[in-house]
Scaffold this motif. Structure first.
Motif, mmCIF file in Angstrom:
data_model
loop_
_atom_site.group_PDB
_atom_site.id
_atom_site.type_symbol
_atom_site.label_atom_id
_atom_site.label_comp_id
_atom_site.label_asym_id
_atom_site.label_seq_id
_atom_site.Cartn_x
_atom_site.Cartn_y
_atom_site.Cartn_z
ATOM 1 N N SER A 172 0.854 -1.189 0.000
ATOM 2 C CA SER A 172 0.000 0.000 0.000
ATOM 3 C C SER A 172 0.888 1.237 0.000
ATOM 4 O O SER A 172 2.120 1.136 0.019
ATOM 5 N N GLN A 173 0.258 2.395 -0.009
ATOM 6 C CA GLN A 173 1.005 3.658 -0.066
ATOM 7 C C GLN A 173 2.052 3.784 1.035
ATOM 8 O O GLN A 173 3.151 4.237 0.797
ATOM 9 N N TYR A 201 -2.552 -2.682 -3.193
ATOM 10 C CA TYR A 201 -3.739 -1.971 -2.711
ATOM 11 C C TYR A 201 -3.531 -0.471 -2.904
ATOM 12 O O TYR A 201 -2.674 0.129 -2.257
ATOM 13 N N HIS A 202 -4.269 0.082 -3.820
ATOM 14 C CA HIS A 202 -4.176 1.496 -4.171
ATOM 15 C C HIS A 202 -2.792 1.853 -4.716
ATOM 16 O O HIS A 202 -2.313 2.975 -4.510
#
Length: 128
Positions: free
Chosen positions: A68-69, A97-98
């Motif tokens: 993720s970020q 994820y994202h």
């Protein structure tokens, strides 16, 4: 405190994924009867956090890393990822994820959010 071995270990950045994708994966895999480690659900009062985490990682034969970020900003996540990548006898499922898989490919060239984070001086010292 010794725990039974885990089948699956979920590596994730809590702020980004704990209440969404990590929790969903945990519930679905746990429902199959497999023992799944997700820190919030498996750590118990009195557990020695680093030791319990290492024990869970070592016992699991399948590791899921939810990129993720903020995953790359966490020393714990990077330690978990290093553990995963150093083992040849475990299966590994990456989930993006994202972000896109290219965000990790760009990291090799020092570009993108992962490349920028890994090229910070404090990360170079930490990761050699």
């Amino acid at each position: 405190m010794k725990h039974p071995p885990y089948d699956v270990f979920i590596s994730h950045h809590g702020q980004d994924t704990k209440k969404t994708v990590a929790k969903s994966i945990y519930k679905k895999v746990n429902a199959t009867g497999l023992r799944v480690f997700l820190d919030k659900d498996e750590l118990q009062l009195g557990d020695f956090f680093p030791g319990t985490l290492e024990e869970a990682m070592a016992s699991a034969s399948l590791h899921i890393a939810i990129f993720s970020q903020n995953y790359v900003q966490s020393p714990w996540c990077l330690a978990e990822l290093t553990f995963i990548l150093e083992r040849r006898n475990i299966k590994f499922i990456p989930i993006f994820y994202h972000l896109e898989p290219s965000d990790l490919r760009w990291a090799v060239k020092g570009k993108g959010i992962y490349g920028e984070a890994l090229n910070k001086p404090e990360m170079k010292i930490r990761n050699g």
